[in-house]
Scaffold this active site. Structure first.
Site, PDB file in Angstrom:
ATOM      1  N   CYS A 152      21.614  67.535  36.835  1.00 17.18           N
ATOM      2  CA  CYS A 152      22.663  66.415  36.363  1.00 17.18           C
ATOM      3  C   CYS A 152      23.946  66.785  36.098  1.00 17.18           C
ATOM      4  CB  CYS A 152      21.889  65.864  35.102  1.00 17.18           C
ATOM      5  SG  CYS A 152      22.106  66.881  33.556  1.00 17.18           S
TER       6      CYS A 152
ATOM      7  N   CYS B  29      24.075  72.297  34.357  1.00 18.13           N
ATOM      8  CA  CYS B  29      22.800  72.048  34.917  1.00 18.13           C
ATOM      9  C   CYS B  29      22.782  71.715  36.262  1.00 18.13           C
ATOM     10  CB  CYS B  29      22.214  70.603  34.291  1.00 18.13           C
ATOM     11  SG  CYS B  29      20.864  70.039  34.758  1.00 18.13           S
TER      12      CYS B  29
ATOM     13  N   GLY C  24      17.325  72.488   1.550  1.00 20.15           N
ATOM     14  CA  GLY C  24      17.013  74.018   2.160  1.00 20.15           C
ATOM     15  C   GLY C  24      15.923  74.729   1.119  1.00 20.15           C
TER      16      GLY C  24
ATOM     17  N   CYS D  85      18.563  71.457  32.578  1.00 19.13           N
ATOM     18  CA  CYS D  85      18.270  71.052  31.139  1.00 19.13           C
ATOM     19  C   CYS D  85      17.117  71.271  30.483  1.00 19.13           C
ATOM     20  CB  CYS D  85      18.884  69.658  31.043  1.00 19.13           C
ATOM     21  SG  CYS D  85      20.178  68.864  31.245  1.00 19.13           S
TER      22      CYS D  85
ATOM     23  N   CYS E 136      18.614  65.123  30.721  1.00 22.18           N
ATOM     24  CA  CYS E 136      18.858  65.394  32.286  1.00 22.18           C
ATOM     25  C   CYS E 136      18.380  63.908  32.939  1.00 22.18           C
ATOM     26  CB  CYS E 136      17.911  66.478  32.589  1.00 22.18           C
ATOM     27  SG  CYS E 136      18.488  67.154  34.164  1.00 22.18           S
TER      28      CYS E 136
HETATM   29 ZN   LIG Z   1      20.447  68.306  33.425  1.00 24.07          ZN
END
Ligand SMILES: [Zn+2]
Ligand SMILES: Nc1ncnc2c1ncn2[C@@H]1O[C@H](COP(=O)(O)OP(=O)(O)OP(=O)(O)O)[C@@H](O)[C@H]1O
Ligand SMILES: [Mg+2]
Lengths: 268, 291
Positions: free
Chosen positions: B246, B243, B34, B268, B274
């Protein structure tokens, strides 16, 4: 009632702050010379003197914004131990400055975050101390806005939209939210209208008395000093030339220079 | 290392000395999770804002056996992603892919792939502004001190402002995180939806800021915690529908306009995710549409 009568009871005779031999040279030029004093809890010390006499230099030294050429600043921590402020680690010192100390700038823009809301300005120190409850932080910010007489409707407004007097009051609230024991102020009423000044000084006096704050306030205005301080230090060319209870010094100045300062005010 | 065929460049464009310098910065960054390590950022044959920091990091770690994937907004096909992928094809000759699972190095501008990353993979982020405290404290000396002393209250001032203004933490990109319980870090400009994916990821995560000359890192299996308030806990954005193509839910969706009558659907943002799902037979409500 004279300010001297508001002096705290001597229930604790150990000083909060002990300054000795504090000296700053800017190259060859003296900024402040061999300054020493004790400040007790609840006590207000005013530093007066003409322009260039070393008032701001002294305050910067006290706030650790400037390294002294010589001298020491000792502070009684909340646990009762006296510590040399300059021997604290940077982390300790910064923590001290944002919890137990406050600093009120003449120019509010230096002491505030102008881009964020009044509420966030007041809440910042609380968040710095690890508070993580939004509702609680906001409630404390509201409470402090009320105490400095800022309408709580303004909590989400940025200080940019505030008047000079409001900004100064916000700056005070932002400092006092962590219940500090020592507040340093550099000309907090400088640049404000007379009526706005009077209101701010009134407020300041009330808060100081309620909270038992110790204050070192720099001003070139003897009327301000008389209104808010218990004790007075007169500086000239970097040195303290006269010190005592405010009313005594102003009513019966010993040093010719102080006499001149006082008489020049009276002539106005 | 050898220059690839048909190129006048050193392997991966940068000279070996520069790569060694950047690798040292990367090693330091991994050692202090970090923490922003300064490095001598080089001119790259693309403008700042096009991921020169990420490109330098990738160029310094890539080897002949690596397989590279480059995404921008979750897609492998945007101009930015395509040009960076071509750059490495040309200067290294390494294999490239769009399949998350096949890649050994994934360079990204926004998204973290939906498919969980695995040990041995490296995710390289292109970072525009590495300093999370910049918003409220423009002084570099002061922000450095704040990091050194772990004074991070100011970051909550920003979140406070968000809630005061919007009633909730509206920050949805660049959402600040604490890394390994020590350093405050800006995952810029990743959507906060992906913040939980950084937490204890099996992959090594490297961040490169070219213009600002900073590199930082999250080693595998490191704690990454998003800042919040007790009464306003960190939350990722939720999407109402799965989505459209999909049928995946719990993934980051982009809105796409289908036609000039304003028909739209949510799909997506991670195009590879996807496509992989559809190839596996998953279908959403508009499963046969072409976005
Ligand atoms: Zn998708
Ligand atoms: N940064 C600096 N560099 C050099 N000399 C300085 C610096 N700051 C202050 N001085 C000098 O130190 C002396 C004390 O200045 P200081 O600012 O402390 O006075 P002051 O009492 O606050 O004055 P004023 O009422 O005008 O604010 C002056 O001679 C000033 O010129
Ligand atoms: Mg001054």
């Amino acid at each position: 009632m004279s300010a001297a009568l508001l002096a705290p009871e001597a229930d604790d005779d150990r000083p909060l702050l002990t300054v000795s031999g504090l000296t700053k040279y800017y190259g060859e030029r003296p900024g402040c010379l061999d300054v020493g004093f004790d400040l007790h809890p609840g006590e207000v010390l005013a530093i007066v003197g003409e322009s260039g006499s070393g008032k701001s230099t002294l305050l910067s030294l006290l706030a650790c914004r400037l390294a002294p050429t010589r001298g020491t600043i000792r502070y009684r921590m909340r646990n009762g131990a006296m510590r040399d402020v300059m021997s604290l680690t940077e982390a300790e010192r910064r923590l001290l400055m944002r919890t137990d100390w406050g600093f009120v700038h003449q120019d509010a823009a230096q002491g505030l975050r102008m881009r964020v809301s009044a509420g966030a300005n007041v809440g910042e120190r609380l968040m710095a101390l690890g508070q993580r409850h939004y509702g609680d932080i906001r409630a404390q910010a509201k409470d402090w806005l009320q105490r400095v007489e800022i309408d709580t409707d303004r909590i989400d407004d940025p200080p940019r939209s505030f008047s000079g007097g409001m900004r100064q009051r916000l700056q005070i609230a932002r400092n006092l939210v962590t219940a500090p024991r020592l507040v340093l102020m550099d000309e907090p009423t400088g640049g404000l209208d007379v009526s706005v000044q009077a209101r701010l000084l009134d407020l300041l006096r009330g808060l100081v008395a309620d909270l038992g704050l110790a204050v070192v306030i720099v001003t070139h205005d003897l009327a301000v000093a008389r209104l808010v301080s218990h004790r007075l230090m007169v500086m000239r060319q970097g040195s303290v030339i006269e010190t005592g209870l405010t009313d005594q010094v102003l009513d019966d100045p010993r040093e010719p220079y102080t006499q001149l300062l006082v008489s020049s005010v009276l002539q106005v | 290392m050898n220059a690839p065929a048909a190129s006048g460049y050193n392997f991966a464009y940068l000279d070996e000395q520069t790569k060694r310098m950047i690798r040292r910065a990367i090693l330091k960054a991994i050692a202090i999770p970090g923490y922003q390590v300064p490095f001598a950022s080089r001119e790259m044959p693309m403008p700042y804002g096009w991921g020169t920091g990420g490109v330098q990091v990738t160029a310094s770690i890539i080897g002949e056996d690596d397989v590279l994937k480059v995404i921008d907004q979750g897609s492998d096909d945007t101009t930015n992603a395509v040009s960076i992928r071509k750059f490495f094809e040309k200067t290294t000759g390494v294999a490239t892919t769009t399949a998350t699972g096949e890649a050994t190095i994934i360079q990204t501008r926004h998204r973290i792939p939906e498919a969980p990353l695995t040990e041995g993979q490296v995710l390289v982020y292109q970072v525009p502004i590495p300093e999370p405290l910049r918003f409220l404290e423009p002084r570099e000396t002061e922000t450095r001190t704040m990091h050194a002393l772990e004074e991070y209250g100011l970051m909550h001032v920003k979140l406070y402002e968000d809630i005061a203004r919007h009633g909730h933490i509206a920050t949805s990109y660049d959402y600040p995180v604490m890394v390994a319980g020590r350093y405050l870090m800006d995952p810029s400009p990743t959507p906060k939806f992906d913040n939980p994916k950084m937490h204890r990821s099996a992959a090594l995560q490297l961040f490169g800021a070219g213009r600002e000359k900073r590199i930082y890192a999250i080693p595998p299996y490191t704690d990454v915690v998003s800042l919040d308030f007790e009464d306003h806990p960190f939350e990722v954005n939720r999407f109402d529908t799965p989505c459209a193509l999909c049928g995946a839910s719990g993934v980051y969706l982009d809105e796409v306009v289908l036609d000039d009558r304003g028909r739209r659907m949510f799909v997506c943002s991670d195009t590879d995710h996807c496509e992989t799902r559809r190839a596996d037979g998953h279908r959403g409500a508009d499963g046969d549409a072409t976005p």
